[in-house]
Design a protein around this motif. Structure first.
Motif, PDB file in Angstrom:
ATOM      1  N   ASP A 113       0.844  -1.196   0.000  1.00  0.00           N
ATOM      2  CA  ASP A 113       0.000   0.000   0.000  1.00  0.00           C
ATOM      3  C   ASP A 113       0.874   1.239   0.000  1.00  0.00           C
ATOM      4  O   ASP A 113       1.844   1.318   0.760  1.00  0.00           O
ATOM      5  N   GLU A 114       0.530   2.216  -0.841  1.00  0.00           N
ATOM      6  CA  GLU A 114       1.288   3.463  -0.922  1.00  0.00           C
ATOM      7  C   GLU A 114       0.612   4.544  -0.093  1.00  0.00           C
ATOM      8  O   GLU A 114      -0.614   4.657  -0.088  1.00  0.00           O
ATOM      9  N   TYR A 115       1.439   5.336   0.596  1.00  0.00           N
ATOM     10  CA  TYR A 115       0.943   6.421   1.436  1.00  0.00           C
ATOM     11  C   TYR A 115       1.726   7.689   1.138  1.00  0.00           C
ATOM     12  O   TYR A 115       2.915   7.638   0.837  1.00  0.00           O
ATOM     13  N   GLY A 116       1.062   8.812   1.258  1.00  0.00           N
ATOM     14  CA  GLY A 116       1.718  10.096   1.133  1.00  0.00           C
ATOM     15  C   GLY A 116       0.828  11.173   1.712  1.00  0.00           C
ATOM     16  O   GLY A 116      -0.379  11.171   1.468  1.00  0.00           O
ATOM     17  N   GLN A 117       1.395  12.045   2.496  1.00  0.00           N
ATOM     18  CA  GLN A 117       0.601  13.095   3.129  1.00  0.00           C
ATOM     19  C   GLN A 117       1.533  14.145   3.724  1.00  0.00           C
ATOM     20  O   GLN A 117       2.697  13.870   4.013  1.00  0.00           O
ATOM     21  N   GLU A 118       0.996  15.337   3.914  1.00  0.00           N
ATOM     22  CA  GLU A 118       1.707  16.407   4.616  1.00  0.00           C
ATOM     23  C   GLU A 118       0.843  16.818   5.799  1.00  0.00           C
ATOM     24  O   GLU A 118      -0.357  17.038   5.654  1.00  0.00           O
ATOM     25  N   GLU A 119       1.465  16.866   6.986  1.00  0.00           N
ATOM     26  CA  GLU A 119       0.748  17.228   8.206  1.00  0.00           C
ATOM     27  C   GLU A 119       1.465  18.359   8.917  1.00  0.00           C
ATOM     28  O   GLU A 119       2.658  18.549   8.741  1.00  0.00           O
ATOM     29  N   ARG A 120       0.721  19.075   9.729  1.00  0.00           N
ATOM     30  CA  ARG A 120       1.325  20.092  10.589  1.00  0.00           C
ATOM     31  C   ARG A 120       2.251  19.387  11.577  1.00  0.00           C
ATOM     32  O   ARG A 120       1.931  18.330  12.105  1.00  0.00           O
ATOM     33  N   PHE A 121       3.408  19.998  11.827  1.00  0.00           N
ATOM     34  CA  PHE A 121       4.383  19.411  12.754  1.00  0.00           C
ATOM     35  C   PHE A 121       4.834  20.470  13.734  1.00  0.00           C
ATOM     36  O   PHE A 121       5.405  21.478  13.350  1.00  0.00           O
ATOM     37  N   ASP A 122       4.517  20.233  15.014  1.00  0.00           N
ATOM     38  CA  ASP A 122       4.994  21.157  16.048  1.00  0.00           C
ATOM     39  C   ASP A 122       5.665  20.359  17.157  1.00  0.00           C
ATOM     40  O   ASP A 122       6.724  19.819  16.940  1.00  0.00           O
ATOM     41  N   SER A 123       5.055  20.222  18.302  1.00  0.00           N
ATOM     42  CA  SER A 123       5.743  19.577  19.425  1.00  0.00           C
ATOM     43  C   SER A 123       5.512  18.076  19.528  1.00  0.00           C
ATOM     44  O   SER A 123       6.195  17.404  20.293  1.00  0.00           O
ATOM     45  N   ALA A 124       4.567  17.533  18.791  1.00  0.00           N
ATOM     46  CA  ALA A 124       4.259  16.103  18.877  1.00  0.00           C
ATOM     47  C   ALA A 124       4.325  15.466  17.492  1.00  0.00           C
ATOM     48  O   ALA A 124       4.177  16.149  16.476  1.00  0.00           O
ATOM     49  N   LEU A 125       4.546  14.169  17.472  1.00  0.00           N
ATOM     50  CA  LEU A 125       4.535  13.438  16.220  1.00  0.00           C
ATOM     51  C   LEU A 125       3.096  13.391  15.713  1.00  0.00           C
ATOM     52  O   LEU A 125       2.189  12.980  16.442  1.00  0.00           O
ATOM     53  N   PRO A 126       2.849  13.836  14.471  1.00  0.00           N
ATOM     54  CA  PRO A 126       1.481  13.815  13.949  1.00  0.00           C
ATOM     55  C   PRO A 126       0.897  12.401  13.961  1.00  0.00           C
ATOM     56  O   PRO A 126       1.605  11.406  13.793  1.00  0.00           O
ATOM     57  N   ALA A 127      -0.411  12.319  14.134  1.00  0.00           N
ATOM     58  CA  ALA A 127      -1.103  11.039  14.301  1.00  0.00           C
ATOM     59  C   ALA A 127      -0.885  10.094  13.118  1.00  0.00           C
ATOM     60  O   ALA A 127      -0.650   8.900  13.307  1.00  0.00           O
ATOM     61  N   TRP A 128      -0.973  10.606  11.897  1.00  0.00           N
ATOM     62  CA  TRP A 128      -0.851   9.721  10.746  1.00  0.00           C
ATOM     63  C   TRP A 128       0.588   9.213  10.615  1.00  0.00           C
ATOM     64  O   TRP A 128       0.806   8.047  10.275  1.00  0.00           O
ATOM     65  N   ALA A 129       1.570  10.032  10.899  1.00  0.00           N
ATOM     66  CA  ALA A 129       2.962   9.589  10.864  1.00  0.00           C
ATOM     67  C   ALA A 129       3.186   8.487  11.902  1.00  0.00           C
ATOM     68  O   ALA A 129       3.843   7.479  11.632  1.00  0.00           O
ATOM     69  N   HIS A 130       2.603   8.666  13.078  1.00  0.00           N
ATOM     70  CA  HIS A 130       2.725   7.658  14.127  1.00  0.00           C
ATOM     71  C   HIS A 130       2.050   6.355  13.685  1.00  0.00           C
ATOM     72  O   HIS A 130       2.589   5.256  13.884  1.00  0.00           O
ATOM     73  N   ALA A 131       0.882   6.454  13.071  1.00  0.00           N
ATOM     74  CA  ALA A 131       0.178   5.259  12.600  1.00  0.00           C
ATOM     75  C   ALA A 131       0.994   4.523  11.535  1.00  0.00           C
ATOM     76  O   ALA A 131       1.042   3.288  11.520  1.00  0.00           O
ATOM     77  N   LEU A 132       1.650   5.270  10.655  1.00  0.00           N
ATOM     78  CA  LEU A 132       2.472   4.624   9.628  1.00  0.00           C
ATOM     79  C   LEU A 132       3.681   3.920  10.241  1.00  0.00           C
ATOM     80  O   LEU A 132       4.047   2.825   9.796  1.00  0.00           O
ATOM     81  N   LEU A 133       4.315   4.516  11.237  1.00  0.00           N
ATOM     82  CA  LEU A 133       5.422   3.839  11.925  1.00  0.00           C
ATOM     83  C   LEU A 133       4.927   2.539  12.562  1.00  0.00           C
ATOM     84  O   LEU A 133       5.574   1.493  12.450  1.00  0.00           O
ATOM     85  N   ARG A 134       3.782   2.594  13.206  1.00  0.00           N
ATOM     86  CA  ARG A 134       3.221   1.390  13.829  1.00  0.00           C
ATOM     87  C   ARG A 134       2.907   0.338  12.771  1.00  0.00           C
ATOM     88  O   ARG A 134       3.171  -0.845  12.972  1.00  0.00           O
ATOM     89  N   ARG A 135       2.362   0.761  11.667  1.00  0.00           N
ATOM     90  CA  ARG A 135       2.029  -0.189  10.601  1.00  0.00           C
ATOM     91  C   ARG A 135       3.302  -0.790   9.998  1.00  0.00           C
ATOM     92  O   ARG A 135       3.376  -1.992   9.733  1.00  0.00           O
ATOM     93  N   LEU A 136       4.331   0.034   9.795  1.00  0.00           N
ATOM     94  CA  LEU A 136       5.578  -0.457   9.213  1.00  0.00           C
ATOM     95  C   LEU A 136       6.192  -1.553  10.072  1.00  0.00           C
ATOM     96  O   LEU A 136       6.712  -2.542   9.556  1.00  0.00           O
ATOM     97  N   TRP A 137       6.141  -1.382  11.367  1.00  0.00           N
ATOM     98  CA  TRP A 137       6.769  -2.347  12.270  1.00  0.00           C
ATOM     99  C   TRP A 137       5.789  -3.421  12.745  1.00  0.00           C
ATOM    100  O   TRP A 137       6.080  -4.156  13.686  1.00  0.00           O
ATOM    101  N   GLY A 138       4.618  -3.515  12.102  1.00  0.00           N
ATOM    102  CA  GLY A 138       3.698  -4.607  12.376  1.00  0.00           C
ATOM    103  C   GLY A 138       2.894  -4.478  13.651  1.00  0.00           C
ATOM    104  O   GLY A 138       2.380  -5.469  14.162  1.00  0.00           O
ATOM    105  N   LEU A 139       2.762  -3.271  14.161  1.00  0.00           N
ATOM    106  CA  LEU A 139       2.020  -3.056  15.406  1.00  0.00           C
ATOM    107  C   LEU A 139       0.593  -2.571  15.168  1.00  0.00           C
ATOM    108  O   LEU A 139      -0.162  -2.372  16.102  1.00  0.00           O
ATOM    109  N   LEU A 140       0.250  -2.361  13.903  1.00  0.00           N
ATOM    110  CA  LEU A 140      -1.084  -1.873  13.540  1.00  0.00           C
ATOM    111  C   LEU A 140      -1.480  -2.565  12.251  1.00  0.00           C
ATOM    112  O   LEU A 140      -0.715  -2.552  11.285  1.00  0.00           O
ATOM    113  N   GLN A 141      -2.609  -3.167  12.239  1.00  0.00           N
ATOM    114  CA  GLN A 141      -3.068  -3.884  11.033  1.00  0.00           C
ATOM    115  C   GLN A 141      -4.075  -3.080  10.268  1.00  0.00           C
ATOM    116  O   GLN A 141      -4.757  -2.282  10.672  1.00  0.00           O
TER     117      GLN A 141
END
Length: 126
Positions: free
Chosen positions: A98-126
């Motif tokens: 699956d291909e993903y691409g997006q731009e999110e606001r970035f300030d003091s916390a990791l954006p939700a979608w970026a965090h979800a993609l990291l979890r998915r990459l490492w098999g922690l989110l299906q």
């Protein structure tokens, strides 16, 4: 803009300092841009946010002066997070076909979608 002929401050995160040293000859001999202080701060903040929870990424300075953090997880896929000093985080990935691409606001916390993609990459989110 940071002076490419000066040594990065000792407080620079080690992966970013190494990426800066690797790109220095390209900045000096080609039309590559040196990362702005805002970009370097965003890169350091991003490294801090992902540093303890995820494997270490490869850090690269892009020709336009942006910083990219990339993770490769074998056959599962890859993920790149990019900052450029504008308060945004651009991500692109291919995870399990699956291909993903997006731009999110970035300030003091990791954006939700970026965090979800990291979890998915490492098999922690299906």
């Amino acid at each position: 803009m940071v002076n490419p002929s000066s040594t990065p401050p000792p407080t620079r995160a080690a992966p970013i300092a190494l990426a800066l040293e690797e790109v220095r000859p390209l900045v000096e001999s080609r039309a590559w841009a040196w990362p702005s202080e805002a970009t370097l701060r965003e890169g350091e903040r991003l490294l801090e946010l992902v540093g303890q929870a995820w494997p270490a990424p490869d850090v690269q300075v892009e020709p336009d002066g942006s910083l990219t953090l990339t993770w490769e997880a074998g056959t599962r896929g890859w993920l790149s997070l990019q900052v450029c000093g504008r308060g945004t985080l651009v991500h692109s990935a291919v995870i399990e076909g699956d291909e993903y691409g997006q731009e999110e606001r970035f300030d003091s916390a990791l954006p939700a979608w970026a965090h979800a993609l990291l979890r998915r990459l490492w098999g922690l989110l299906q």
